[in-house]
Design an enzyme around this catalytic site. Structure first.
Site, short mmCIF file in Angstrom:
data_model
loop_
_atom_site.label_atom_id
_atom_site.label_comp_id
_atom_site.label_asym_id
_atom_site.label_seq_id
_atom_site.Cartn_x
_atom_site.Cartn_y
_atom_site.Cartn_z
N GLU A 52 0.82 -1.20 0.00
CA GLU A 52 0.00 0.00 0.00
C GLU A 52 0.86 1.27 0.00
O GLU A 52 0.52 2.27 -0.64
CB GLU A 52 -0.93 0.03 1.23
CG GLU A 52 -1.83 -1.17 1.35
CD GLU A 52 -1.27 -2.27 2.22
OE1 GLU A 52 -2.02 -2.81 3.05
OE2 GLU A 52 -0.06 -2.59 2.07
N ALA A 154 9.12 -38.34 -5.29
CA ALA A 154 9.34 -38.76 -6.68
C ALA A 154 9.52 -40.26 -6.67
O ALA A 154 10.32 -40.79 -5.90
CB ALA A 154 10.56 -38.06 -7.28
N ARG A 184 12.24 -24.96 -4.65
CA ARG A 184 13.22 -24.59 -3.61
C ARG A 184 13.40 -23.08 -3.53
O ARG A 184 13.64 -22.52 -2.45
CB ARG A 184 14.57 -25.25 -3.92
CG ARG A 184 14.63 -26.75 -3.72
CD ARG A 184 16.02 -27.26 -4.04
NE ARG A 184 16.14 -28.71 -3.86
CZ ARG A 184 17.27 -29.40 -4.04
NH1 ARG A 184 18.37 -28.75 -4.41
NH2 ARG A 184 17.30 -30.70 -3.84
N LEU A 204 21.60 -29.63 -1.71
CA LEU A 204 20.36 -29.03 -1.20
C LEU A 204 20.32 -27.52 -1.36
O LEU A 204 19.94 -26.78 -0.45
CB LEU A 204 20.13 -29.42 0.27
CG LEU A 204 20.02 -30.92 0.56
CD1 LEU A 204 19.77 -31.14 2.06
CD2 LEU A 204 18.93 -31.58 -0.27
N SER A 298 12.24 -41.58 2.68
CA SER A 298 10.96 -42.22 2.91
C SER A 298 10.55 -42.22 4.38
O SER A 298 9.37 -42.05 4.70
CB SER A 298 11.00 -43.66 2.38
OG SER A 298 12.01 -44.41 3.03
#
Length: 372
Positions: A52, A154, A184, A204, A298
């Protein structure tokens, strides 16, 4: 143009800074007078001017008598910046069209009340669904106090992520991998289990042709098996946090901390993975890290599902069959996981040769169906 058209512009503006405003929301604003756009803006980063304010500054004196379209209720409190609601009143805006009320406890209708008390006409709910979807990470955090969690999986068509020997596979193609790096780029945290670090030694980080921002890396590693030589330890382009038990050997903690890694030692009494997930998420929220991407493996995926802490599921399916090997989610078959998550708003699209399913799990729909 009508209210919806101008609000759509404001929503599009808010997307400019997706992933850059945490713990603040993404907000877009458009100022209109006599069917002319006289100002616009977006909140670009926490601690800087809100949408704003940018719009009002662009409009200057022309803002008097105008209509403001804003995707989220103007703030009503002094944070790192002054209240936007008061600035809107001072500028002489005649009407304010708001998509969504801000659930943050220091706002929560107070901004709207300030505007109405000043005699400004306020319309609430224009494109509310679209604006809520665009700002879902902040809205979830403001309402629950917990970061928004995206779980990325995946797997092959038969739900495997590794062969029978446990060797990891390059399951998805280059296009899908690029899509993951785009994801990411807009999250605050990327989380993996130590098994992923030991098996893959991943970096990563965000690696896009145009660059990008790498999120904070969080490794769930109860006994501190992460080697000092691991890329997540050696690489300093993004912070690394390792979550371990408070009985982990002090020498291991010291070695990692000397490399710049932050070690969070949680009570070993929190013996189940789900409790550790919840404790870690609370600590991340206290840091203002409000969007967590869980990428592997997993066991960690199963822990987040069982803890009922998955807010969005990204599931890549590769056109490959292994028929045996490591399942995508520990202790359960792929079909059981999908059923247990009680998925809704399921959308499929093709990414290269792979298929991507994006879905929203129902709250409380997993625990009773996937516990062994």
């Amino acid at each position: 143009m009508n209210d919806e058209a101008y609000m759509k512009m404001a929503i599009d503006l808010s997307e400019i800074a997706r992933g850059r405003t945490s713990p603040n929301p993404t907000v877009g604003a458009v100022l209109v007078k006599d069917d002319r756009i006289i100002g616009f803006g977006a909140h670009l980063r926490a601690g800087t001017a809100h949408a704003e304010i940018h719009a009002l500054a662009m409009a200057g004196e022309e803002a008097r008598g105008s209509t403001l379209y804003v995707t989220l209720e103007p703030c009503a409190h002094h944070g790192r910046t002054p209240p936007c609601a008061h600035a809107v009143v001072t500028a002489g805006v005649r009407r304010v069209v708001i998509a969504v009320e801000d659930p943050f406890h220091l706002v929560a209708g107070r901004g709207i009340a300030i505007l109405r008390t000043a005699g400004i006409e306020v319309s609430l709910g224009c494109l509310a669904q679209e604006a809520s979807r665009s700002n879902e990470v902040f809205l979830h955090y403001a309402r629950t106090g917990r970061p928004f969690v995206t779980l990325k999986l995946a797997a092959t068509l038969d739900g495997r992520i590794a062969n029978q020997s446990g060797r990891r596979l390059a399951i998805t193609g280059a296009e899908a991998q690029l899509e993951v790096h785009r994801l990411r780029n807009v999250v605050d945290v990327i989380a993996v289990g130590v098994a992923t670090v030991l098996a893959d030694d991943p970096l990563l980080t965000t690696r896009l042709p145009e660059g990008g921002r790498s999120p904070v890396r969080v490794i769930f590693d109860r006994t501190l098996r992460t080697p000092v030589s691991a890329q997540v330890v050696q690489d300093r382009s993004a912070p690394t946090i390792i979550v371990c038990d408070d009985v982990a050997h002090p020498s291991r903690i010291k070695a990692l901390e000397e490399m710049g890694v932050e070690v969070w030692a949680l009570p070993a009494s929190e013996s189940d993975n789900e409790s550790r997930v919840q404790s870690t998420l609370r600590a991340l929220a206290e840091r203002g890290l409000i969007h967590v991407l869980v990428e592997g493996g997993s066991i960690l995926a199963a822990a987040f599902i069982k803890a009922d802490c998955v807010d969005r599921l990204w599931f890549f399916h590769a056109p490959t069959l292994l028929c045996s090997g490591v399942p995508a989610v520990s202790g359960t078959a792929l079909t059981d996981v999908c059923a247990g998550l009680s998925l809704r708003d399921v959308h499929w699209r093709t990414v290269g040769n792979d298929s991507l399913m994006i879905a929203t799990p129902e709250r409380g729909g997993a625990r009773h169906q996937i516990d062994s």
